[in-house]
Design a protein around this motif. Structure first.
Motif, PDB file in Angstrom:
ATOM      1  N   UNK A 174       0.834  -1.204   0.000  1.00 23.71           N
ATOM      2  CA  UNK A 174       0.000   0.000   0.000  1.00 23.71           C
ATOM      3  C   UNK A 174       0.867   1.252   0.000  1.00 23.71           C
ATOM      4  N   UNK A 175       2.002   1.224   0.698  1.00 23.80           N
ATOM      5  CA  UNK A 175       2.917   2.362   0.676  1.00 23.80           C
ATOM      6  C   UNK A 175       3.534   2.571  -0.691  1.00 23.80           C
ATOM      7  N   UNK A 176       3.906   1.498  -1.363  1.00 30.48           N
ATOM      8  CA  UNK A 176       4.491   1.609  -2.699  1.00 30.48           C
ATOM      9  C   UNK A 176       3.437   2.073  -3.707  1.00 30.48           C
ATOM     10  N   UNK A 177       2.185   1.652  -3.527  1.00 27.82           N
ATOM     11  CA  UNK A 177       1.105   2.111  -4.405  1.00 27.82           C
ATOM     12  C   UNK A 177       0.838   3.601  -4.237  1.00 27.82           C
ATOM     13  N   UNK A 178       1.242   4.175  -3.125  1.00 29.03           N
ATOM     14  CA  UNK A 178       1.050   5.600  -2.896  1.00 29.03           C
ATOM     15  C   UNK A 178      -0.312   5.955  -2.339  1.00 29.03           C
ATOM     16  N   UNK A 179      -0.923   5.052  -1.623  1.00 29.75           N
ATOM     17  CA  UNK A 179      -2.243   5.312  -1.040  1.00 29.75           C
ATOM     18  C   UNK A 179      -2.092   6.329   0.083  1.00 29.75           C
ATOM     19  N   UNK A 180      -2.918   7.350   0.070  1.00 30.27           N
ATOM     20  CA  UNK A 180      -2.904   8.363   1.126  1.00 30.27           C
ATOM     21  C   UNK A 180      -4.298   8.475   1.718  1.00 30.27           C
ATOM     22  N   UNK A 181      -4.379   8.971   2.917  1.00 32.38           N
ATOM     23  CA  UNK A 181      -5.657   9.172   3.583  1.00 32.38           C
ATOM     24  C   UNK A 181      -6.018   8.005   4.477  1.00 32.38           C
ATOM     25  N   UNK A 182      -6.710   8.369   5.561  1.00 30.92           N
ATOM     26  CA  UNK A 182      -7.073   7.364   6.555  1.00 30.92           C
ATOM     27  C   UNK A 182      -8.065   6.344   5.998  1.00 30.92           C
ATOM     28  N   UNK A 183      -9.108   6.817   5.321  1.00 29.34           N
ATOM     29  CA  UNK A 183     -10.149   5.906   4.853  1.00 29.34           C
ATOM     30  C   UNK A 183      -9.640   4.948   3.775  1.00 29.34           C
ATOM     31  N   UNK A 184      -8.847   5.452   2.850  1.00 32.19           N
ATOM     32  CA  UNK A 184      -8.305   4.581   1.812  1.00 32.19           C
ATOM     33  C   UNK A 184      -7.328   3.566   2.406  1.00 32.19           C
ATOM     34  N   UNK A 185      -6.473   4.028   3.303  1.00 31.62           N
ATOM     35  CA  UNK A 185      -5.509   3.114   3.936  1.00 31.62           C
ATOM     36  C   UNK A 185      -6.199   2.074   4.791  1.00 31.62           C
ATOM     37  N   UNK A 186      -7.181   2.508   5.597  1.00 30.76           N
ATOM     38  CA  UNK A 186      -7.902   1.552   6.430  1.00 30.76           C
ATOM     39  C   UNK A 186      -8.726   0.605   5.573  1.00 30.76           C
ATOM     40  N   UNK A 187      -9.283   1.109   4.482  1.00 33.56           N
ATOM     41  CA  UNK A 187     -10.036   0.240   3.568  1.00 33.56           C
ATOM     42  C   UNK A 187      -9.153  -0.836   2.963  1.00 33.56           C
ATOM     43  N   UNK A 188      -7.946  -0.444   2.539  1.00 34.48           N
ATOM     44  CA  UNK A 188      -6.999  -1.433   1.996  1.00 34.48           C
ATOM     45  C   UNK A 188      -6.616  -2.455   3.057  1.00 34.48           C
ATOM     46  N   UNK A 189      -6.353  -1.977   4.266  1.00 32.56           N
ATOM     47  CA  UNK A 189      -5.988  -2.883   5.345  1.00 32.56           C
ATOM     48  C   UNK A 189      -7.126  -3.852   5.643  1.00 32.56           C
ATOM     49  N   UNK A 190      -8.342  -3.337   5.745  1.00 33.81           N
ATOM     50  CA  UNK A 190      -9.485  -4.190   6.049  1.00 33.81           C
ATOM     51  C   UNK A 190      -9.693  -5.234   4.954  1.00 33.81           C
ATOM     52  N   UNK A 191      -9.606  -4.816   3.705  1.00 32.18           N
ATOM     53  CA  UNK A 191      -9.771  -5.744   2.590  1.00 32.18           C
ATOM     54  C   UNK A 191      -8.698  -6.837   2.609  1.00 32.18           C
ATOM     55  N   UNK A 192      -7.444  -6.440   2.782  1.00 33.73           N
ATOM     56  CA  UNK A 192      -6.357  -7.416   2.787  1.00 33.73           C
ATOM     57  C   UNK A 192      -6.403  -8.320   4.019  1.00 33.73           C
ATOM     58  N   UNK A 193      -6.832  -7.788   5.164  1.00 27.37           N
ATOM     59  CA  UNK A 193      -6.945  -8.592   6.380  1.00 27.37           C
ATOM     60  C   UNK A 193      -8.029  -9.654   6.226  1.00 27.37           C
ATOM     61  N   UNK A 194      -9.175  -9.276   5.679  1.00 18.81           N
ATOM     62  CA  UNK A 194     -10.255 -10.241   5.466  1.00 18.81           C
ATOM     63  C   UNK A 194      -9.836 -11.288   4.436  1.00 18.81           C
ATOM     64  N   UNK A 195      -9.166 -10.856   3.366  1.00 20.35           N
ATOM     65  CA  UNK A 195      -8.690 -11.815   2.354  1.00 20.35           C
ATOM     66  C   UNK A 195      -7.696 -12.800   2.962  1.00 20.35           C
ATOM     67  N   UNK A 196      -6.837 -12.330   3.850  1.00 21.85           N
ATOM     68  CA  UNK A 196      -5.885 -13.219   4.509  1.00 21.85           C
ATOM     69  C   UNK A 196      -6.601 -14.211   5.417  1.00 21.85           C
ATOM     70  N   UNK A 197      -7.565 -13.735   6.199  1.00 21.73           N
ATOM     71  CA  UNK A 197      -8.330 -14.626   7.065  1.00 21.73           C
ATOM     72  C   UNK A 197      -9.077 -15.688   6.279  1.00 21.73           C
ATOM     73  N   UNK A 198      -9.687 -15.286   5.163  1.00 18.27           N
ATOM     74  CA  UNK A 198     -10.389 -16.268   4.329  1.00 18.27           C
ATOM     75  C   UNK A 198      -9.410 -17.223   3.655  1.00 18.27           C
ATOM     76  N   UNK A 199      -8.222 -16.741   3.300  1.00 19.87           N
ATOM     77  CA  UNK A 199      -7.205 -17.618   2.703  1.00 19.87           C
ATOM     78  C   UNK A 199      -6.729 -18.663   3.697  1.00 19.87           C
ATOM     79  N   UNK A 200      -6.551 -18.259   4.948  1.00 27.18           N
ATOM     80  CA  UNK A 200      -6.174 -19.225   5.985  1.00 27.18           C
ATOM     81  C   UNK A 200      -7.261 -20.276   6.115  1.00 27.18           C
ATOM     82  N   UNK A 201      -8.515 -19.831   6.111  1.00 27.86           N
ATOM     83  CA  UNK A 201      -9.628 -20.758   6.253  1.00 27.86           C
ATOM     84  C   UNK A 201      -9.713 -21.719   5.070  1.00 27.86           C
ATOM     85  N   UNK A 202      -9.484 -21.217   3.855  1.00 26.25           N
ATOM     86  CA  UNK A 202      -9.610 -22.058   2.665  1.00 26.25           C
ATOM     87  C   UNK A 202      -8.412 -22.991   2.511  1.00 26.25           C
TER      88      UNK A 202
END
Length: 155
Positions: A69-97
């Motif tokens: 996300x830092x290399x992509x140049x994402x700025x702002x709290x909502x965009x950064x938190x949105x990326x984190x939330x999306x990637x965290x959920x994807x990781x949790x589902x990947x562990x489950x699968x």
């Protein structure tokens, strides 16, 4: 029964001569822990290894996703938190699968005091598992997000 996440299999007879428990009384006498108000038995060693494996995967997820996300140049709290939330959920589902092989009950592999074993509620258990422990990897995410954004775009 086999626990592929902890890489532990339970043969009919182990190397120390113990037999696989068939009831709760036999299990507790062999060092397993009986779950209160349930007929389930929890192997504390396998549960500890599973918890450590999930924590390690989520920790690395926080670091690597913060770098991306830092290399992509994402700025702002909502965009950064949105990326984190999306990637965290994807990781949790990947562990489950991939690690838990889409088991019907997450409590078979990942038992915490706040998540006693239950017969139903698979969707609720998966959602809770996918969204749990966000604080542990969130700080690593923010650290590496700001570090790599600064390295790529400010220097």
């Amino acid at each position: 029964m086999m626990d592929p996440m902890a890489n532990i299999s339970a043969p009919a007879e182990s190397s120390d001569g113990r037999h696989r428990p068939v009831n709760i009384q036999q299990a507790t006498s062999q060092g397993y822990v009986a779950v209160p108000n349930s007929t389930a038995v929890c192997d504390v060693f396998a549960n500890g290894r599973n918890l450590a494996a999930v924590d390690m995967i989520r920790g690395w997820m926080g670091i690597l996703s913060g770098m991306v996300v830092g290399i992509w140049g994402v700025t702002g709290f909502l965009r950064g938190f949105g990326c984190f939330l999306l990637l965290h959920v994807c990781t949790g589902l990947s562990i489950w699968v991939f690690k838990m092989r889409c088991c019907a009950r997450i409590s078979d592999y990942y038992l915490t005091p706040s998540s006693p074993p239950s017969e139903g509620g698979t969707i609720v258990q998966v959602a809770t598992f996918a969204l749990s422990d966000m604080g542990k990897s969130g700080s690593s995410f923010v650290l590496f997000w700001t570090l790599f954004y600064g390295l790529v775009y400010l220097f």
